[in-house]
Design an enzyme around this catalytic site. Sequence first.
Site, PDB file in Angstrom:
ATOM      1  N   LYS A 160      31.713 -82.603 -32.306  1.00  0.00           N
ATOM      2  CA  LYS A 160      32.229 -81.743 -33.432  1.00  0.00           C
ATOM      3  C   LYS A 160      32.144 -82.544 -34.994  1.00  0.00           C
ATOM      4  O   LYS A 160      31.899 -82.049 -35.909  1.00  0.00           O
ATOM      5  CB  LYS A 160      33.645 -81.205 -33.391  1.00  0.00           C
ATOM      6  CG  LYS A 160      33.608 -80.115 -32.262  1.00  0.00           C
ATOM      7  CD  LYS A 160      34.810 -79.310 -32.471  1.00  0.00           C
ATOM      8  CE  LYS A 160      34.833 -78.023 -31.466  1.00  0.00           C
ATOM      9  NZ  LYS A 160      34.975 -78.408 -29.933  1.00  0.00           N
ATOM     10  N   GLU A 193      39.544 -73.270 -39.787  1.00  0.00           N
ATOM     11  CA  GLU A 193      40.387 -72.643 -38.917  1.00  0.00           C
ATOM     12  C   GLU A 193      40.314 -73.208 -37.494  1.00  0.00           C
ATOM     13  O   GLU A 193      39.359 -73.750 -37.368  1.00  0.00           O
ATOM     14  CB  GLU A 193      40.400 -71.033 -38.823  1.00  0.00           C
ATOM     15  CG  GLU A 193      39.787 -70.477 -37.764  1.00  0.00           C
ATOM     16  CD  GLU A 193      38.314 -70.736 -37.959  1.00  0.00           C
ATOM     17  OE1 GLU A 193      37.619 -70.793 -39.250  1.00  0.00           O
ATOM     18  OE2 GLU A 193      37.428 -70.797 -37.171  1.00  0.00           O
ATOM     19  N   SER A 242      29.887 -83.495 -24.115  1.00  0.00           N
ATOM     20  CA  SER A 242      29.625 -83.088 -25.331  1.00  0.00           C
ATOM     21  C   SER A 242      31.351 -83.897 -25.786  1.00  0.00           C
ATOM     22  O   SER A 242      31.375 -84.002 -26.954  1.00  0.00           O
ATOM     23  CB  SER A 242      30.149 -81.858 -25.673  1.00  0.00           C
ATOM     24  OG  SER A 242      31.048 -81.148 -24.326  1.00  0.00           O
TER      25      SER A 242
HETATM   26  C1  LIG Z   1      34.458 -77.410 -28.994  1.00  0.00           C
HETATM   27  C2  LIG Z   1      33.987 -78.151 -27.838  1.00  0.00           C
HETATM   28  C3  LIG Z   1      33.006 -77.352 -27.075  1.00  0.00           C
HETATM   29  C4  LIG Z   1      32.548 -76.092 -27.379  1.00  0.00           C
HETATM   30  O1  LIG Z   1      32.011 -75.904 -28.709  1.00  0.00           O
HETATM   31  P1  LIG Z   1      30.356 -75.734 -28.888  1.00  0.00           P
HETATM   32  O2  LIG Z   1      30.546 -75.186 -30.203  1.00  0.00           O
HETATM   33  O3  LIG Z   1      29.835 -74.678 -27.838  1.00  0.00           O
HETATM   34  O4  LIG Z   1      29.696 -76.893 -28.539  1.00  0.00           O
HETATM   35  C5  LIG Z   1      32.442 -78.349 -26.048  1.00  0.00           C
HETATM   36  N1  LIG Z   1      32.734 -79.483 -25.722  1.00  0.00           N
HETATM   37  C6  LIG Z   1      33.752 -79.855 -26.409  1.00  0.00           C
HETATM   38  C7  LIG Z   1      33.995 -81.402 -26.006  1.00  0.00           C
HETATM   39  C8  LIG Z   1      34.495 -79.333 -27.691  1.00  0.00           C
HETATM   40  O5  LIG Z   1      35.211 -80.002 -28.196  1.00  0.00           O
END
Ligand SMILES: *Cc1c(COP(=O)(O)O)cnc(C)c1O
Length: 386
Positions: free
Chosen positions: A88, A110, A369
Site C-alpha cells: 500500500k 478513509e 502483498s
Molecule cells: C489491503 C491489502 C490487500 C488488498 O488490497 P488490494 O487493493 O486488492 O491490493 C492485499 N494484501 C494486503 C497485505 C493488504 O494490506
Amino acid sequence: MMTNQEGYFGIFGGSFVPPELKAVLDNLANKFEKYKNDPDFNQEFKETLKEYVGRENPLTYASRLTKEFNGPKIYLKREDLNHTGAHKINNVVGQILLAKRMGAHRIIAETSAGQHGVATATACAMFGMDCTIYMGKLDTERQALNVFRMELLGAKVIPVEKGQGRLKDAVDVALADLVENYESTFYLLGSAVGPHPFPSMVKHFQSIISEESKKQILEQEGNLPAAVLAVVGGGSNAIGSFAHYIDEPSVRLIGAEPEEAATMAKGAPAEIHGFKTLVLQDENGEPAPTYSIAAGLDYPGIGPEHSYLKETGRAEYYTVSKEEVLEAFKLLSSKEGIIPALESAHAIALAKKLAPQFNKEESIIITISGRGDKDVVHVHDLLKNG
Ligand SMILES: *Cc1c(COP(=O)(O)O)cnc(C)c1O
C-alpha cells in the site's frame, strides 16, 4: 489500455459523482496526466521508494515450495519487505507527492481495517503533511490498535457515527470534506477503485511491482513467467503485479479472491462508490455484505480494470476457501520462513491448486502483498477454535 478521457475500461469505470466533486476530480485527472510523465516527479517518486520504502524488493526463488507443489518454478515478489510491510505504501507515496505538487498541505483518507490509514499516516509523517483519517465508529472499536498507531504517527482519526458507522459512511464524510476544502486538501484513495482518475492513478503507482518483477525474472530465468498470480481485494496489488505483462499474451494473469467475497465469480455490473464495476449484490440489487478472514479483502466491489480484464478474458479469477488459505498461510511459513499476510495467502492457496496446469520448465510469479505479523494472533484463534 482501452481507457478514454473519462476513464472507462470497456463499460466499466467512469465517474458518477455530483458536479462539485466532478470538478475537483477533473482537476486531479489533469494534474495526474501532467505529472505522471514529468521527469522530476518520477525521479522523486523512485528516490523515495528506494530510500524510504526500501525498493527494489527481491524476487525470491522459493525452492522448497516449488518442490512441494511439484509443478512450475515458484518466484515470490516480496512486497512484504517494504517499509510498513505491504504494497500500500507505493501508492501512498505517489499520491502524496502529487498532492504536494498540487499545493495541498492536508491529506484525508478513509480506512476500515486500518491498513491504508496506517500507510497514509506513515508517509504523511515523513513528508510533514497534515493527516486526517476517517473511520467508521464500529471499525475504530474493532481496530483500536491501528487507531493508536495512526495517532502515534501524528494523524487525527475521526470516528464516523453517521449511517451505520461503516466504511461507506466514512467515504461519504471524507468526500464532503474534500468538496468543502479542495484548495488545501487531497483525498488519498487506497485501492484501484473509485471514480476516475483513481483506478488509473493507483495502477500507475503500483505498476512498480511488475516493472521490477519483469526485469528480475528476465535476469534470473532469461524468459517471461508463464503466469503472474496475486490476490484481489479492491485490486491494487494485483493490477500493479499485472501491469507490465498485460501486453504479453503468453503470460497468464491470475487473480485470487475469497469465497466469501467472490466479486468476480458472482458479481454483476453495477454502480458503487461513484464508478461502474462488478459488484456482489443482494436480492434487492444493493451491495451485499461480505466477510473475509483477511480484513483487507472485505469489499463488495473491485477495481474497474479487473472487471474489464475478466470480461475480455485477458485475466482469470478464481476463489479459494478459508481452509485453503489457512493451509497456505502455514505452508509458506514452514517451507520458506515467510509468514504472509492472510490476504497474500490467498494467492499461495490458488497457486497450489493451479500448479498441475504448468510444467517444470515454466516459472510463475506470486505477489506476496504483505507480511503476516498483523495476522498471527487472529490465525492462532482461528486454528484453536476451528
Ligand atoms: C489491503 C491489502 C490487500 C488488498 O488490497 P488490494 O487493493 O486488492 O491490493 C492485499 N494484501 C494486503 C497485505 C493488504 O494490506
